[in-house]
Design a protein around this motif. Structure first.
Motif, PDB file in Angstrom:
ATOM      1  N   GLY A 233       1.298   9.187  -3.908  1.00 22.92           N
ATOM      2  CA  GLY A 233       1.900  10.499  -4.136  1.00 22.92           C
ATOM      3  C   GLY A 233       3.341  10.469  -4.586  1.00 22.92           C
ATOM      4  N   CYS A 234       3.746   9.362  -5.222  1.00 24.26           N
ATOM      5  CA  CYS A 234       5.161   9.197  -5.566  1.00 24.26           C
ATOM      6  C   CYS A 234       5.502   9.577  -7.011  1.00 24.26           C
ATOM      7  N   ARG A 235       4.525   9.924  -7.810  1.00 25.56           N
ATOM      8  CA  ARG A 235       4.830  10.313  -9.188  1.00 25.56           C
ATOM      9  C   ARG A 235       5.772  11.520  -9.177  1.00 25.56           C
ATOM     10  N   GLY A 236       6.944  11.384  -9.839  1.00 29.21           N
ATOM     11  CA  GLY A 236       7.905  12.481  -9.899  1.00 29.21           C
ATOM     12  C   GLY A 236       8.829  12.578  -8.692  1.00 29.21           C
ATOM     13  N   LEU A 237       8.660  11.702  -7.704  1.00 27.14           N
ATOM     14  CA  LEU A 237       9.508  11.714  -6.500  1.00 27.14           C
ATOM     15  C   LEU A 237      10.975  11.513  -6.896  1.00 27.14           C
ATOM     16  N   THR A 238      11.885  12.242  -6.227  1.00 28.50           N
ATOM     17  CA  THR A 238      13.302  12.150  -6.574  1.00 28.50           C
ATOM     18  C   THR A 238      14.155  11.844  -5.350  1.00 28.50           C
ATOM     19  N   ARG A 239      15.318  11.282  -5.648  1.00 27.86           N
ATOM     20  CA  ARG A 239      16.391  11.121  -4.655  1.00 27.86           C
ATOM     21  C   ARG A 239      17.684  11.272  -5.441  1.00 27.86           C
ATOM     22  N   GLY A 240      18.414  12.352  -5.184  1.00 30.82           N
ATOM     23  CA  GLY A 240      19.563  12.643  -6.034  1.00 30.82           C
ATOM     24  C   GLY A 240      19.097  12.799  -7.468  1.00 30.82           C
ATOM     25  N   ASP A 241      19.755  12.125  -8.386  1.00 25.30           N
ATOM     26  CA  ASP A 241      19.359  12.175  -9.797  1.00 25.30           C
ATOM     27  C   ASP A 241      18.456  11.009 -10.186  1.00 25.30           C
ATOM     28  N   ALA A 242      17.946  10.287  -9.188  1.00 26.89           N
ATOM     29  CA  ALA A 242      16.977   9.226  -9.460  1.00 26.89           C
ATOM     30  C   ALA A 242      15.568   9.785  -9.308  1.00 26.89           C
ATOM     31  N   GLN A 243      14.668   9.374 -10.192  1.00 27.40           N
ATOM     32  CA  GLN A 243      13.310   9.914 -10.177  1.00 27.40           C
ATOM     33  C   GLN A 243      12.289   8.828 -10.509  1.00 27.40           C
ATOM     34  N   GLU A 269      11.999   3.753  -0.791  1.00 29.03           N
ATOM     35  CA  GLU A 269      11.138   4.828  -0.273  1.00 29.03           C
ATOM     36  C   GLU A 269       9.733   4.712  -0.850  1.00 29.03           C
ATOM     37  N   VAL A 270       9.641   4.409  -2.130  1.00 33.10           N
ATOM     38  CA  VAL A 270       8.336   4.217  -2.768  1.00 33.10           C
ATOM     39  C   VAL A 270       7.591   3.053  -2.118  1.00 33.10           C
ATOM     40  N   ARG A 271       8.280   1.957  -1.868  1.00 30.90           N
ATOM     41  CA  ARG A 271       7.647   0.797  -1.237  1.00 30.90           C
ATOM     42  C   ARG A 271       7.063   1.163   0.128  1.00 30.90           C
ATOM     43  N   GLU A 272       7.818   1.938   0.903  1.00 36.74           N
ATOM     44  CA  GLU A 272       7.346   2.324   2.235  1.00 36.74           C
ATOM     45  C   GLU A 272       6.140   3.250   2.146  1.00 36.74           C
ATOM     46  N   LYS A 273       6.166   4.185   1.200  1.00 35.40           N
ATOM     47  CA  LYS A 273       5.038   5.112   1.043  1.00 35.40           C
ATOM     48  C   LYS A 273       3.782   4.375   0.578  1.00 35.40           C
ATOM     49  N   LYS A 275       3.123   1.209   1.155  1.00 38.38           N
ATOM     50  CA  LYS A 275       2.671   0.404   2.299  1.00 38.38           C
ATOM     51  C   LYS A 275       1.879   1.261   3.279  1.00 38.38           C
ATOM     52  N   ALA A 276       2.366   2.474   3.534  1.00 37.55           N
ATOM     53  CA  ALA A 276       1.682   3.366   4.463  1.00 37.55           C
ATOM     54  C   ALA A 276       0.322   3.806   3.935  1.00 37.55           C
ATOM     55  N   LYS A 277       0.225   3.984   2.625  1.00 36.65           N
ATOM     56  CA  LYS A 277      -1.021   4.477   2.019  1.00 36.65           C
ATOM     57  C   LYS A 277      -2.045   3.368   1.826  1.00 36.65           C
ATOM     58  N   SER A 278      -1.608   2.223   1.300  1.00 33.35           N
ATOM     59  CA  SER A 278      -2.551   1.186   0.869  1.00 33.35           C
ATOM     60  C   SER A 278      -2.484  -0.104   1.679  1.00 33.35           C
ATOM     61  N   GLY A 279      -1.426  -0.257   2.462  1.00 31.13           N
ATOM     62  CA  GLY A 279      -1.237  -1.513   3.183  1.00 31.13           C
ATOM     63  C   GLY A 279      -0.588  -2.605   2.362  1.00 31.13           C
ATOM     64  N   VAL A 280      -0.258  -2.300   1.107  1.00 22.17           N
ATOM     65  CA  VAL A 280       0.360  -3.275   0.200  1.00 22.17           C
ATOM     66  C   VAL A 280       1.870  -3.046   0.163  1.00 22.17           C
ATOM     67  N   MET A 281       2.662  -4.087   0.395  1.00 22.02           N
ATOM     68  CA  MET A 281       4.109  -3.988   0.252  1.00 22.02           C
ATOM     69  C   MET A 281       4.493  -4.487  -1.136  1.00 22.02           C
ATOM     70  N   LEU A 282       4.920  -3.588  -1.979  1.00 20.74           N
ATOM     71  CA  LEU A 282       5.282  -3.953  -3.346  1.00 20.74           C
ATOM     72  C   LEU A 282       6.532  -4.826  -3.358  1.00 20.74           C
TER      73      LEU A 282
END
Length: 293
Positions: A233-243, A269-273, A275-282
């Motif tokens: 669910g990270c497509r388009g996720l933002t933090r400040g002006d980073a997306q 944040e993407v790595r943690e999400k 990991k939580a969803k798939s069990g894979v740590m990118l």
């Protein structure tokens, strides 16, 4: 600092030199006049001073506190490409992937078309075993010319570089000043058509006209990183002006005024999400250098 014939700049801003257009300054930025200038400088430089090479900055986060020591950037003197024989090219460490592949096309050398899609220099993609469209640098590399941190010139064969996926065992502080690539005989028209296909595919699928850093995460065994990011669910996720790019979600974007801290934190944040969803740590593919603020 030792005397140089090239350009040595103190407190040099690096943001203009990297694709993300963010980050701090280099304590020193050295652009050598030629390989002898580079060797002489490194041999005279205090061994305790760290040294880092910088190409086009296309796969790099420079942290906001800047980079201590010396950043070496190879310019025009290192950007030559020449044909050694009907299927072999010698390329300077500052030559771009586009220049290498175009020279190969004109010379009728096939097998290196994929370098058209790597937005960096020979020095960068030799260090990282850059690859795309089913091929990697290790598939075409004969040998690499490097200057070690000590200033010593060395020629390293393919086996000595210890290549694995997006990784080499190049010594710390070594600068790749050149490489020899070997392809196969092919018709220039066919090579050109393949390069055009690759360019069109990249344009259609990747946010090339944005402030980005290329592929953010390595593809885990048996997975595609972008699919894992999307499924989390990270497509388009933002933090400040980073997306996270909506066009290709293994790319991070600077929408305008993102700091490197924003970009790196979004990646974590993407790595943690994932990991939580798939069990894979990118694993990060983008290189992160310098000091965080």
């Amino acid at each position: 600092m030792p005397r140089v014939r090239g350009r040595l700049t103190a407190d040099a801003p690096l943001a203009p030199l990297v694709w993300f257009k963010s980050g701090g300054s280099a304590e020193w930025l050295f652009e050598p006049a030629d390989i002898d200038d580079l060797c002489d400088f490194l041999s005279a430089l205090d061994p305790a001073v760290p040294v880092m090479g910088l190409g086009l900055g296309s796969n790099l986060i420079v942290r906001d506190g800047g980079v201590p020591g010396v950043v070496v950037r190879l310019g025009k003197p290192f950007a030559k490409v020449e044909r050694l024989d009907p299927v072999t090219l010698r390329c300077g460490g500052g030559a771009s992937g586009i220049l290498v592949s175009s020279t190969a096309r004109d010379a009728g050398i096939g097998g290196v078309e994929f370098l058209r899609s790597i937005p960096g220099t020979v020095g960068g993609f030799v260090r990282m075993n850059g690859g795309a469209y089913g091929r990697e640098v290790k598939d075409v590399l004969v040998e690499a010319e490097v200057v070690l941190r000590s200033g010593e010139r060395r020629t390293l064969g393919l086996a000595e570089l210890g290549y694995s996926y997006r990784h080499s065992q190049l010594p710390e502080g070594a600068i790749v000043t050149g490489a020899t690539f070997r392809g196969h005989a092919a018709e220039p028209a066919a090579i050109g058509a393949e390069m055009d296909r690759i360019a069109a595919e990249r344009e259609a699928s990747q946010p090339l006209r944005s402030k980005t850093g290329g592929s953010t995460f390595k593809n885990p065994q048996g997975h595609k990183a972008w699919q894992l990011v999307d499924q989390a669910g990270c497509r388009g996720l933002t933090r400040g002006d980073a997306q996270v790019s909506e066009k290709h979600c293994n790319f991070l974007l600077n929408l305008g005024a993102a700091t490197s801290a924003d970009i790196e934190a979004l990646g974590e944040e993407v790595r943690e999400k994932v990991k939580a969803k798939s069990g894979v740590m990118l694993e990060w593919e983008i290189q992160r250098v310098g000091v965080a603020l």
